[in-house]
Structure formats: structure tokens, C-alpha cells
Design a protein around this motif. Structure first.
Motif, short mmCIF file in Angstrom:
data_model
loop_
_atom_site.label_atom_id
_atom_site.label_comp_id
_atom_site.label_asym_id
_atom_site.label_seq_id
_atom_site.Cartn_x
_atom_site.Cartn_y
_atom_site.Cartn_z
N THR A 183 0.87 -1.19 -0.10
CA THR A 183 -0.05 0.00 0.02
C THR A 183 0.93 1.32 -0.01
N ALA A 184 1.89 1.19 1.01
CA ALA A 184 2.73 2.62 1.00
C ALA A 184 3.47 2.87 -0.28
N PHE A 185 3.90 1.81 -1.11
CA PHE A 185 4.81 2.17 -2.00
C PHE A 185 3.97 2.38 -3.33
N ALA A 186 2.73 1.96 -3.39
CA ALA A 186 1.71 2.38 -4.46
C ALA A 186 1.43 3.72 -4.10
N ILE A 187 1.06 4.33 -2.86
CA ILE A 187 0.88 5.69 -2.65
C ILE A 187 2.23 6.59 -3.22
N PHE A 188 3.40 5.96 -3.00
CA PHE A 188 4.57 6.76 -3.28
C PHE A 188 4.87 6.89 -4.82
N MET A 189 4.30 5.75 -5.55
CA MET A 189 4.12 5.78 -7.02
C MET A 189 3.28 6.75 -7.39
N ALA A 190 2.09 6.92 -6.67
CA ALA A 190 1.06 7.95 -7.18
C ALA A 190 1.43 9.16 -7.32
N LEU A 191 2.47 9.66 -5.89
CA LEU A 191 2.78 10.98 -5.88
C LEU A 191 3.84 11.35 -7.01
N ALA A 192 4.74 10.31 -7.18
CA ALA A 192 5.94 10.30 -8.23
C ALA A 192 4.92 10.68 -9.50
#
Length: 414
Positions: A395-404
Motif C-alpha cells: 500500500t505505501a509503495f503504491a501511494i508513493f508511486m501515485a505521488l511520483a
């Protein structure tokens, strides 16, 4: 006599290798913690090679320190270090610091590596992976119905059903963003792809039977309604269709009906074996215990990753369901118990600045990728009310991908 310098094939250029690592990251983030971390470290290596060849290694630090999220992250990591050093068991606390730092490494790497030209393919790969996972998740539930002597299984491919529902919620919001704000060069085939993927992913979110995912999905769509004002009519139609589909799935799945009923028919203190109220009751007890830990250590908490170690100190009597828990099933209570008011404040500051950044990116670009980030973040914050998803890679890495992807987006919708 002339000499020629042998050149590496184009696919071996640092740019292409970075993109390949990002594709692996996007595909594996819904499947495997190990593979997505390998993809991240490959991206770091290829990015450093590229910067070295371009003689721009010195530009990395200014790029990171100048980013709006840098100071909130440093505050958060500084508090993590302080509370680790003051923990009941400092070695456990310092071990958790590695995980906290890895989150920042992931986000900063993606911010440096993801470019505008990557977005369309990364989006398609991520959604394709989520759709493939959804097919397997639906198959899990369907095959569990054949014996007919028990409740339907909860969808959860390579992870527990709760985390799976939350991860698929984040993916669904990207598919929906792409449908609401199509790009100028989107073909009819691409729109059909996102429509079919969205249907599959929504179905598997419902079949995960995860209350937090349902609430997160509702929050994400509410923010989508607020942000994408020009698509509200379309979104209202889609929301109606989703509610109808959810009602059909609920009617066809007895265990799903039972779980929803348990939310409205809750009996306080019900810890009976096989009771639908047990999960809610256990969570409430854990939240009370978290408050007890916070009250005892309000400034710096008991220490990161120390909840399990001190569990019996604060709750010596036998605990329902299992004797010791390592999580309090609410990120904000868990953070306050582990890291006190300093840790909770640092986390809330970080979450607020991430949301403000995503919202500003959407205002600047009106991009579906920025819309995804601006709506997935509130959904993520809501699911953390019943879980500690910020601590989970899927979940956290998917959110970071969204921000990038929001950072790399430009105004290019139709």
C-alpha cells in the motif's frame, strides 16, 4: 585508419534500464514485497549510473532538499530516531528505523526517476497487474463456493484479505481517474481496457470483505467528486453503477451480507468464537490498550516496533483471540502509542503535506495521475483508521508511486 567506438544496444542505456526497473516496480507492487524492493534498488543503481555518466550526481541532493516534501520527511524520520533511542527496547526501535527510512528512499527515488514519458505505460502496467490479480482473487472466492458447506473465502492474492482490499482500492482509483479524465491520445481500446480493469478491481475490492477498503473507496470517490468538478455527472453515473454492482455482489455472497450486517448489529464485548462481532471487539480493545500506552508515555511513546514486546506489561490478563498483538489496528493510535505526541504530530504533518502537494499538482495539471494521487491519499488515510497500512509495502509503495506520477504529470487531458 579510423576506429569506431562500440556502443551499447539502446535497450541497455541507463534511461531504458531505469524505465524497465520502474515497469517491474509497477507490476510487482500488487504481488510481491521482495520483487518490488528488488525493482526499487535496481532503479536506484541505474539512476546513479545515469547521473554519473551525465556528471550530475551533485544535482541529486539539491533536487531532494528543494522538494516540498523534504522537510516533513526529515521531521518524521528525526522523530522516528528519537523515539527509537528512548524506547523500552531501543534495538527493536532502531530496527524499525530501517523500514521508515526505506519509505523515504522509495519516494525520493521515484520522484527522481519517473518522467512524463513513462506515465502512460506505467499506468497500464500497474492496472494490468491489478486486473490480473483481481481475476485470481475472484477465482479464489468462486472456487470456495463449490463445496457449499461454509462461507465464501475472502479475496486475497498473496497477502491477507484486509491488505489486499486496501491495495486494490488504490489501484481502482487510478483506473477510475483514467476513465474520468482521458488523455488526448487515448484510443478506444485503452478506454475499454481501463473500464474492464476497473470492473474487475472493484469486484475484488468488494469480495475482499474489508470494511476499511469500503470506507477508503468511499472517501477516495468523494474527493474525486470534489476535485474533478467537470466530470461530476459522469462520476455520479459511475457511482450509481458501482452501488448497484455492490448490491448484486452482496445479494449473491452470504458472508458479505453477514459482515455488513455485523457493522449495524454490533454487540459490545462479543468475543465469541466465529462471531462476526469478534473482529470489531478485538479492534476496540486494542485501541483502548493503545490509549493506555500513550497515556503512560505521552511524549515519545513506548518505542517503534515495541508494542508486541510491552504488550503484557500493559495488558497482563489474557487477551481475546490471541494473547499478544504486534499492531493496534489503527495507524494513528499505533503511532501515538509507539512514538507519542511527537510521532503522531510528525505523521499528521507528513500526511497533510503529501495531500497538499498532490492537490496542487492536480490544480496545476488537471492530469488523471495527479487526480489519482489527490484522491488515493485520503482513501489511504481512511483505511489506516482500521489498519497500519503505512507500514505495509503493497500500500505505501503504491501511494508513493501515485505521488511520483503526479509530480511528473503535465496538462494533457482532452
Amino acid at each position: 585508419m579510423t576506429t569506431t567506438t562500440a556502443q551499447s544496444p539502446a535497450w541497455r542505456s541507463p534511461d531504458n534500464l531505469i524505465f524497465a526497473a520502474l515497469c517491474l516496480f509497477a507490476f510487482s507492487v500488487v504481488f510481491s514485497v521482495t520483487v518490488v524492493q528488488i525493482a526499487l534498488f535496481l532503479a536506484i543503481i541505474f539512476l546513479l549510473v545515469k547521473k554519473h555518466r551525465e556528471k550530475t550526481l551533485a544535482d541529486i541532493l539539491p533536487s531532494l532538499t528543494g522538494h516540498p516534501l523534504f522537510i516533513p520527511w526529515m521531521v518524521y524520520l528525526g522523530v522516528c530516531l528519537l523515539t527509537a533511542l528512548t524506547a523500552y527496547y531501543p534495538a527493536k526501535g532502531l530496527g524499525q528505523l530501517n523500514s521508515d527510512f526505506l519509505k523515504y528512499v522509495c519516494l525520493s527515488t521515484l520522484l527522481l526517476a519517473v518522467k512524463k514519458e513513462h506515465l502512460s505505460k506505467l499506468s497500464a502496467i500497474y492496472i494490468a497487474a491489478a486486473a490480473i490479480s483481481a481475476v485470481f482473487g475472484i477465482a479464489e472466492v468462486v472456487t470456495s463456493l463449490f463445496p457449499g458447506d461454509g462461507p465464501a473465502a475472502r479475496a486475497g492474492v498473496l497477502m491477507n484479505a484486509v491488505r489486499y482490499g486496501e491495495a486494490m482500492t488504490i489501484a481502482f482509483l487510478l483506473a477510475l481517474s483514467r476513465l474520468l479524465l482521458p488523455l488526448k491520445d487515448d484510443s478506444a481500446r485503452e478506454r475499454l481496457f481501463y473500464a474492464l480493469a476497473a470492473a474487475l478491481i472493484f469486484a475484488v475490492v468488494a469480495l475482499s470483505q474489508t470494511r476499511g477498503a469500503y470506507l477508503g473507496l468511499a472517501a477516495g470517490m468523494a474527493f474525486m467528486f470534489a476535485f474533478a468538478s467537470g466530470t461530476r455527472k459522469k462520476l455520479a453515473i459511475l457511482a450509481g453503477a458501482l452501488l448497484a454492482a455492490g448490491a448484486v455482489l452482496t445479494a449473491l455472497t452470504p458472508s458479505l451480507r453477514g459482515n455488513l450486517a455485523a457493522m449495524t448489529e454490533y454487540r459490545q464485548g462479543d468475543f465469541a468464537v466465529n462471531s462476526r462481532n469478534t473482529g470489531i471487539s478485538v479492534r476496540l480493545e486494542l485501541w483502548k490498550l493503545g490509549y493506555k500506552m500513550f497515556k503512560a508515555h505521552p511524549v515519545v511513546g513506548v518505542g517503534p516496533d515495541n508494542v508486541k514486546k510491552v504488550f503484557k506489561t500493559f495488558h497482563p490478563a489474557p487477551f481475546p483471540e490471541k494473547d499478544v498483538f504486534g499492531t493496534l489496528n489503527n495507524l494513528y493510535i499505533h503511532q501515538a502509542a509507539e512514538r507519542g505526541i511527537l510521532g503522531l504530530g510528525a505523521l499528521l504533518l507528513l500526511f497533510l503535506t503529501m495531500f497538499i502537494y498532490a492537490a496542487r499538482r492536480f490544480k496545476a495539471t488537471a492530469s488523471p495521475y495527479a487526480l489519482w494521487a489527490a484522491c488515493a491519499l485520503p482513501a489511504f488515510y481512511v483505511v489506516n483508521l482500521t489498519e497500519i497500512s503505512f507500514q505495509h509495502v503493497h500500500t505505501a509503495f503504491a501511494i508513493f508511486m501515485a505521488l511520483a506520477m503526479a509530480a511528473a504529470a503535465e496538462r494533457e487531458t482532452v
